[in-house]
Design a protein around this motif. Structure first.
Motif, PDB file in Angstrom:
ATOM      1  N   PRO A   1      -0.276   7.222  -1.542  1.00 38.02           N
ATOM      2  CA  PRO A   1      -0.770   5.879  -1.201  1.00 38.02           C
ATOM      3  C   PRO A   1      -0.632   5.529   0.270  1.00 38.02           C
ATOM      4  CG  PRO A   1       0.363   5.758  -3.278  1.00 38.02           C
ATOM      5  CD  PRO A   1       0.564   7.161  -2.747  1.00 38.02           C
ATOM      6  N   GLN A   2       0.483   5.906   0.892  1.00 38.22           N
ATOM      7  CA  GLN A   2       0.665   5.624   2.317  1.00 38.22           C
ATOM      8  C   GLN A   2      -0.419   6.251   3.151  1.00 38.22           C
ATOM      9  OE1 GLN A   2       4.089   6.115   4.664  1.00 38.22           O
ATOM     10  NE2 GLN A   2       5.464   5.543   2.994  1.00 38.22           N
TER      11      GLN A   2
ATOM     12  N   GLU B   1      -9.803  -3.942  -2.017  1.00 41.63           N
ATOM     13  CA  GLU B   1      -9.856  -3.091  -0.833  1.00 41.63           C
ATOM     14  C   GLU B   1     -10.085  -3.907   0.447  1.00 41.63           C
ATOM     15  OE1 GLU B   1     -12.798  -0.089  -1.151  1.00 41.63           O
ATOM     16  OE2 GLU B   1     -11.449   1.486  -0.449  1.00 41.63           O
TER      17      GLU B   1
ATOM     18  N   HIS C   1     -10.655   9.994   2.970  1.00 39.90           N
ATOM     19  CA  HIS C   1     -10.481   8.937   1.971  1.00 39.90           C
ATOM     20  C   HIS C   1     -10.823   9.484   0.583  1.00 39.90           C
ATOM     21  CE1 HIS C   1     -10.430   4.807   0.458  1.00 39.90           C
ATOM     22  NE2 HIS C   1     -11.573   5.048  -0.163  1.00 39.90           N
TER      23      HIS C   1
ATOM     24  N   HIS D   1       1.479  -1.426   5.904  1.00 35.09           N
ATOM     25  CA  HIS D   1       1.221  -1.154   4.486  1.00 35.09           C
ATOM     26  C   HIS D   1       1.276  -2.384   3.595  1.00 35.09           C
ATOM     27  CE1 HIS D   1       2.660   2.858   6.001  1.00 35.09           C
ATOM     28  NE2 HIS D   1       1.399   3.047   5.679  1.00 35.09           N
TER      29      HIS D   1
ATOM     30  N   LEU E   1      -3.348   7.191   2.169  1.00 34.92           N
ATOM     31  CA  LEU E   1      -4.621   6.532   1.850  1.00 34.92           C
ATOM     32  C   LEU E   1      -4.753   5.256   2.681  1.00 34.92           C
ATOM     33  CD1 LEU E   1      -7.001   6.721  -0.282  1.00 34.92           C
ATOM     34  CD2 LEU E   1      -5.710   5.062  -1.610  1.00 34.92           C
ATOM     35  N   SER E   2      -3.677   4.491   2.722  1.00 35.12           N
ATOM     36  CA  SER E   2      -3.680   3.228   3.459  1.00 35.12           C
ATOM     37  C   SER E   2      -3.848   3.476   4.958  1.00 35.12           C
ATOM     38  CB  SER E   2      -2.361   2.495   3.179  1.00 35.12           C
ATOM     39  OG  SER E   2      -2.207   1.391   4.015  1.00 35.12           O
ATOM     40  N   ASN E   3      -3.109   4.444   5.495  1.00 36.14           N
ATOM     41  CA  ASN E   3      -3.216   4.738   6.930  1.00 36.14           C
ATOM     42  C   ASN E   3      -4.618   5.184   7.286  1.00 36.14           C
ATOM     43  OD1 ASN E   3      -0.556   4.171   7.210  1.00 36.14           O
ATOM     44  ND2 ASN E   3       0.124   6.307   7.160  1.00 36.14           N
TER      45      ASN E   3
ATOM     46  N   GLN F   1      -7.728  -0.497   7.107  1.00 33.01           N
ATOM     47  CA  GLN F   1      -8.302  -1.787   6.751  1.00 33.01           C
ATOM     48  C   GLN F   1      -9.789  -1.738   6.427  1.00 33.01           C
ATOM     49  OE1 GLN F   1      -6.972  -5.068   9.073  1.00 33.01           O
ATOM     50  NE2 GLN F   1      -5.315  -3.973  10.020  1.00 33.01           N
ATOM     51  N   MET F   2     -10.375  -0.533   6.398  1.00 36.84           N
ATOM     52  CA  MET F   2     -11.801  -0.459   6.039  1.00 36.84           C
ATOM     53  C   MET F   2     -11.929  -0.248   4.542  1.00 36.84           C
ATOM     54  SD  MET F   2     -13.549   1.885   8.911  1.00 36.84           S
ATOM     55  CE  MET F   2     -15.294   1.614   8.707  1.00 36.84           C
ATOM     56  N   THR F   3     -13.005  -0.742   3.972  1.00 33.27           N
ATOM     57  CA  THR F   3     -13.260  -0.439   2.568  1.00 33.27           C
ATOM     58  C   THR F   3     -14.176   0.778   2.493  1.00 33.27           C
ATOM     59  OG1 THR F   3     -15.249  -1.780   2.415  1.00 33.27           O
ATOM     60  CG2 THR F   3     -13.167  -2.898   2.019  1.00 33.27           C
TER      61      THR F   3
ATOM     62  N   ARG G   1      -8.343  10.136  -2.638  1.00 31.36           N
ATOM     63  CA  ARG G   1      -8.630   9.495  -3.930  1.00 31.36           C
ATOM     64  C   ARG G   1      -8.795  10.551  -5.008  1.00 31.36           C
ATOM     65  NH1 ARG G   1     -11.401   3.921  -4.555  1.00 31.36           N
ATOM     66  NH2 ARG G   1     -10.542   4.509  -6.558  1.00 31.36           N
TER      67      ARG G   1
ATOM     68  N   CYS H   1       0.108   1.296  -3.881  1.00 30.15           N
ATOM     69  CA  CYS H   1      -1.237   1.145  -4.455  1.00 30.15           C
ATOM     70  C   CYS H   1      -1.967   2.477  -4.470  1.00 30.15           C
ATOM     71  CB  CYS H   1      -2.034   0.138  -3.649  1.00 30.15           C
ATOM     72  SG  CYS H   1      -3.720  -0.031  -4.226  1.00 30.15           S
TER      73      CYS H   1
ATOM     74  N   GLU I   1       0.818  -1.218   0.000  1.00 27.39           N
ATOM     75  CA  GLU I   1       0.000   0.000   0.000  1.00 27.39           C
ATOM     76  C   GLU I   1       0.849   1.264   0.000  1.00 27.39           C
ATOM     77  OE1 GLU I   1      -3.403  -0.196   2.626  1.00 27.39           O
ATOM     78  OE2 GLU I   1      -4.401  -1.371   1.076  1.00 27.39           O
TER      79      GLU I   1
ATOM     80  N   ARG J   1      -7.497   4.641   5.765  1.00 31.25           N
ATOM     81  CA  ARG J   1      -8.621   3.714   5.677  1.00 31.25           C
ATOM     82  C   ARG J   1      -8.535   2.600   6.730  1.00 31.25           C
ATOM     83  NH1 ARG J   1      -8.910  -0.967   2.618  1.00 31.25           N
ATOM     84  NH2 ARG J   1      -6.956  -1.657   1.666  1.00 31.25           N
TER      85      ARG J   1
END
Lengths: 812, 293
Positions: B152-153, A663, B257, A670, B155-157, B161-163, B261, A640, A637, B159
């Motif tokens: 991206p980092q 997702e 989020h 990450h 974005l990952s942090n 693990q949530m979609t 995006r 990504c 991630e 979220r």
């Protein structure tokens, strides 16, 4: 009591109905006993319009009733017609509770108290069992159902679910979907949901918090009336609105009933079937078992057996089963000409693992097997090919290439390929035919069935596989004789996931070989367990203590549920003493492992954070179940950008459906494990596939061939939720026509709305299981990886990913 | 004698070609292969420009200028093809990551190729328009590379693990719970809660989407109003305040989020249309230069 009938058939499913129709055609006096008021209850209970498949296609139907794939309604209607046309004597509402007597004079007692006399009995009761019914007054009302096929059948209703097991909770969650606008209550007689899976319970609690479901504990139904239900609660009776009751109170499996007649089963475990002769006769003369209860879940098999069993009862011993021509085809390519039964006998007498197999079982196994002639020198399989089938040598011998130019023979009657069968790993060596030979290839499913059903076969396979595994690990001129003392004292131990086999600091000198599953090696450094190594099936551990005599220097625990073989230290030492070469090789391996351990320890001192990250990443990967993966999609991630091109590529490389959810899934540091198939060593999805269409392909991929019947077993069995039940969307316009003219939904999986709007009139595609096939057959390899614009997506096996090289790079 | 077995494919397989054991981003792809190719190309252009004496002066119309121009124009067309490659799921072997890597580095090399092609003769004409559009496309592309490297980092942090669907569902779940929990409140206190339930969490358009600052702050307002309120059913109010706080956090997560995006995608809405404008201007440029002949 009336005159005895020649044959009484219990159960009016495809097997029983077909048997009754044959009896009627032959003019035998017969009776078909059905506990409900309609034929074929199992199929009757399918959801409306369900498309029923007619697999296997190669098998001819031999029955007086018709059957072809089609909608549930059409099939049931045809069977009703055929039952009438054949003048089948059906008795409805005849639930059999007891069978007494013996061949020629059985008495069958029904729940209503009637007694039917019969000379022979055909049991075709399937495996569904009887659902436990509600016990309160009003329990005969029609709005009580015992299963939910499709939650979407119920909209805008007051629904009460009775039962606190997984089935009840899953049904409740299903009908409580927002869009259905049902008002759902679930009743639990006790305080908590102790019998259900933790995941289901937490989902249920969340649904209650969201107001989607109301949970009533310590509450049970007291009176059922149309539209209303009276509850018995801890604080007194309460009447609630209710126009549908879903009762999920478990069911009574038919085994106890079958055993009460004196019929023996092949073993104590759940998968066991009644012991049967080639004419389907059980251990009780005069009682025959056919259909799902006999281990044949497919409708066509069932119908053929119904026909055959009545012919046998009528004395037609010359009848050859409907699969005769399929078996003949399997033997057709062999150089000698023999009849099918001669070939079967030939194999049974020649091959050790088939020695205890009954003729009926032998037919079944051969249908899932291949027999081939191999001229001298021909390669059977090569080293590092994936493959999980088992080979047996019926004639000639095989040569194992242990190292280039060095071969070891395997004699006639023995087996090879068992390592792939047991561990699911790639082939360990190249095998050739040593002379002109005949080999039998038994598919993994058939081999496992064989091992479960025939204890003798299981013993032979396990012994041989252990010997071979040891020979492969400890090379250096070791022979099977050297191993005898080690193998005799060996013990197979099952280890649940997360349990330690060895603890650091323990005394002990046993050596362990991983038979299936995988292990992680950890060492306590600076008060924290640090991941040292991932050991896949086929590796061994514990040898350091034997050589050094020191306590265990690391902890080894199971990454997934595994099986290890324990060898005693004394036997192992004796083996090493007998073969100095082996001792030397083992010492070299130990030195390598020790050097790596000290490398990690030294890095821990200087690059603590890198080692911690490596170790934590390894733990995360194991926790996500990747310990049993052979090839998993991992997303970085840090790279990504969330474009979902992987999902689009997946859908466009297949029939318009994506097999991965980028997702969803867990993330650590990450590193993201998306919801996508890991191609497990022992795929859970394969465990119970009635048409047996899930296989492992030549690239190690677990894929589904055509012929899925849409039962959903694989989806439920997959612990990672990567299988969808979905119907393929209609084909869409090409890419250029979308780019230039804006026609069609564009790349990727079309929206359900577009699919619905563009589905050709009158075509209702059936939902079948959809899973990753690793882009089998596509020259370019997995599309998800090819289509990632940033390099975030890769597919790896855990041992590739957790290589020491990774740590070296990270630690600099 | 043939065997009945369909022979399995002999050795390791086609998938080995795409197999990488570690994650390697498109910028580092194949040990910076395309960076090296592109750098070499630029160097070659600069050196040859200095060494080759074109008379009367370096110009797009000289043989040297034509060479650079042809290379540049073909490169632009090839770079545009990435959009097609990305969506065309043929079954043969190709790696979009390799394409992206080449796209980025060769795209950057256009700065040198096209600028040196001009012979540094810029003016107010269709030729310079094509050049300027190209530079804008490259500039927007640079923005893209930057956000692809940086966001991206985050974005990952964010979220965690949530979609996206789960984030939306979480807000809906809080709304349902708020609706139930606010029942005991007096009308004066229920009104701001109701406003929070009725608010459209996405109102505010593109500006709000990109900044993460939304004009509708009904949830925060409701929380403030209820925190200050006194009297009445304090316990019920505390529950509602707790739920409002949770909803605010969930909203903030979803908005962040969407913001990230949007930042990751917005540049494509400049980059792609400008590319087509560039191709149009380039066509005009190429056609018009034939009249100079």
């Amino acid at each position: 009591m009336s005159d005895p009938v020649r044959v009484a058939i219990i159960g009016s499913g495809p097997a029983g109905l077909s048997a009754a129709a044959r009896a009627a055609q032959l003019g035998l006096s017969h009776v078909l006993l059905e506990k409900t008021d309609h034929l074929s209850d199992t199929i009757f209970k399918y959801q409306k319009g369900k498309h029923v498949m007619a697999t296997p296609n190669r098998l001819d139907l031999r029955s007086d009733c018709r059957f072809d794939e089609g909608a549930r309604e059409a099939i049931l209607a045809i069977w009703d017609e055929d039952a009438a046309a054949n003048k089948v004597n059906v008795v409805y509402h005849a639930e059999v509770v007891e069978v007494t007597g013996e061949k020629g004079a059985f008495q069958i007692k029904t729940a209503k108290g009637d007694v039917i006399a019969a000379e022979a009995i055909v049991l075709a009761i399937g495996t569904q069992g009887n659902p436990n019914r509600l016990r309160c007054p009003g329990n005969d009302l029609p709005h009580i159902i015992y299963q939910v096929d499709d939650p979407e059948d119920f909209k805008d209703r007051h629904i009460t679910v009775v039962g606190s097991g997984d089935a009840g909770i899953e049904n409740a969650l299903g009908v409580a979907e927002d869009a259905l606008e049902n008002r759902v209550t679930i009743l639990n007689r006790s305080k908590d949901f102790a019998r259900a899976k933790a995941k289901n319970v937490s989902d249920l609690m969340e649904a209650e918090e969201n107001g989607a479901i109301s949970i009533r504990t310590e509450t049970q139904p007291k009176l059922v009336e149309a539209g209303w239900l009276t509850l018995e609660t801890p604080t007194g009776d309460e009447k609630i609105q209710c126009d549908l009751i879903v009762a999920r109170l478990g069911s009574v499996a038919p085994r106890a009933f079958v055993e009460s007649m004196g019929i023996e089963f092949t073993g104590p475990d759940r998968e066991a079937f009644p012991k049967l002769s080639p004419t389907f006769e059980t251990s009780v003369p005069g009682i025959y078992v056919i259909g799902a209860l006999a281990g044949y879940p497919l409708i066509k098999h069932c119908m053929n057996q119904g026909y055959d069993v009545v012919e046998f009862i009528n004395g037609n011993t010359a009848l050859t089963p409907a699969d005769e021509k399929d078996l003949a085809a399997i033997f057709a390519g062999l150089p000698e000409r023999k009849s099918v039964s001669e070939w079967l006998d030939f194999l049974r007498t020649r091959v050790r693992i088939f020695a205890d197999v009954s003729p009926l079982q032998m037919r079944e196994f051969m249908l899932d097997s291949k027999v081939a002639f191999f001229p001298e020198g021909e390669v059977v399989f090569e080293k590092d090919e994936p493959g999980s089938s088992l080979f047996a040598i019926a004639e000639g011998h095989a040569l194992v290439e242990v190292s280039p130019g060095v071969t070891v023979p395997i004699e006639q009657g023995s087996i090879f390929g068992e390592v792939g069968l047991i561990s699911g790993r790639k082939r360990g060596a190249t095998i050739r035919a040593g002379e002109d030979s005949i080999f039998v290839e038994v598919s993994r499913t058939a081999a496992l069935k064989l091992m479960a059903a025939v204890p003798g076969a299981k013993r032979v396979i396990e012994r041989i596989s252990l010997e071979r595994q040891l020979l492969q690990i400890f090379k250096g001129g070791l022979t099977a004789e050297d191993l005898a003392p080690v193998v005799d004292g060996a013990e197979v131990i099952r280890v649940p996931a997360g349990k330690a086999v060895l603890e650091e600091g323990d005394e002990g000198d046993d050596v362990f070989v991983i038979r299936s599953g995988s292990m992680v090696v950890e060492k306590n450094i600076g008060g924290k367990p640090i991941f040292l190594r991932y050991l896949p099936a086929g590796s061994y551990f514990g040898e350091m203590a034997v050589l050094s005599g020191a306590p265990r220097n690391a902890t080894v625990k199971a990454a997934v549920g595994s099986e290890v073989i324990k060898l005693t230290g004394a036997g192992f030492k004796a083996m090493l003493a007998a073969r100095p070469q082996v001792r030397e090789a083992t010492e070299t391996a130990v030195a390598e492992r020790a050097a790596m351990n000290s490398f990690i320890e030294s890095r821990k001192a200087t690059y603590s954070s890198a080692v911690d990250l490596y170790s934590d990443t390894a733990s995360f990967i194991m926790k996500e179940g990747l310990g049993e993966a052979t090839d998993a999609l991992l997303i970085d991630e840090n790279l990504c950008v969330g474009c979902d091109n992987c999902e689009k590529a997946c859908a466009d490389s297949h029939e318009g459906l994506s097999r991965l959810d980028r997702e969803a899934g867990k993330t650590f540091a990450h590193l993201h494990v998306p919801t996508s198939c890991r191609h497990c060593e022992h795929p859970h999805c394969m465990a119970d596939c009635p048409p047996n269409v899930i296989h492992r392909g030549p690239d190690g991929e677990v894929f589904m061939e055509e012929g899925c019947i849409g039962c959903g077993n694989c989806m439920r069995n997959c612990p990672y939720g990567v299988i969808r039940m979905e119907a393929a969307p209609p084909p869409k316009p090409g890419l250029l026509s979308w780019l230039l003219l804006g026609r069609g939904p564009g790349p990727g999986e079309p929206s359900p709305k577009w699919t619905k709007a563009n589905m050709p009139e009158g075509k209702k595609p059936k939902k079948i299981a959809v899973k990753c096939d690793m882009c089998k057959g596509l020259a370019g390899g997995p599309a998800c990886v090819r289509a990632c614009p940033t390099g975030a997506a890769i597919r790896v096996s855990p041992e590739e990913f957790l290589s020491i090289a990774r740590l070296e790079e990270d630690a600099g | 004698m043939a065997t009945l077995f369909r022979r399995r494919r002999a050795t390791a397989t086609q998938t080995e070609r795409v197999r990488e054991r570690r994650h390697e981003g498109f910028l580092r792809h194949a040990n910076f292969r395309w960076a090296k190719v592109s750098g070499g190309l630029c160097l070659l252009v600069i050196l040859s420009y200095a060494l080759i004496d074109v008379s009367p002066r370096p110009n797009g119309g000289s043989w040297y200028g034509y060479t650079l121009g042809t290379i540049g124009a073909l490169l632009i067309l090839w770079l545009t093809a990435l959009g097609y490659r990305k969506r065309r799921m043929t079954s043969d072997f190709w790696s979009l990551k390799a394409w992206t890597s080449a796209h980025v580095y060769l795209g950057l090399s256009l700065i040198v190729i096209a600028t040196w092609h001009t012979g540094f003769q810029l003016g107010w004409n269709v030729h310079t328009l094509a050049w300027a559009l190209m530079m804008l496309v490259i500039l927007s592309g640079l923005y893209g590379v930057a956000v692809y490297a940086l966001l991206p980092q985050a974005l990952s942090n964010n979220r965690d693990q949530m979609t996206q669907m789960q984030m939306l569902e979480a807000i809906r779940a809080f709304d349902r719970q708020l609706h139930a929990a606010a029942q005991p409140l007096p009308p004066g206190e229920a009104a701001p809660v109701l406003a929070s339930l009725e608010q459209d969490p996405f109102a505010g358009g593109i500006r709000a989407r990109l900044t993460g600052r939304y004009p509708n702050r009904a949830t925060a307002a409701a929380r403030a109003a209820l925190t200050e309120a006194v009297g009445g059913d304090a316990e019920a109010r505390a529950k509602v305040v707790a739920l409002l706080t949770q909803k605010e956090a969930a909203l903030a997560r979803l908005r962040e989020h969407l913001r990230l995006r949007a930042l990751l995608e917005i540049w494509l809405y400049v980059h792609v249309p400008l590319t087509f404008a560039l191709i149009a201007a380039l066509s005009a440029h190429i056609i018009s230069v034939f009249f100079y002949w």
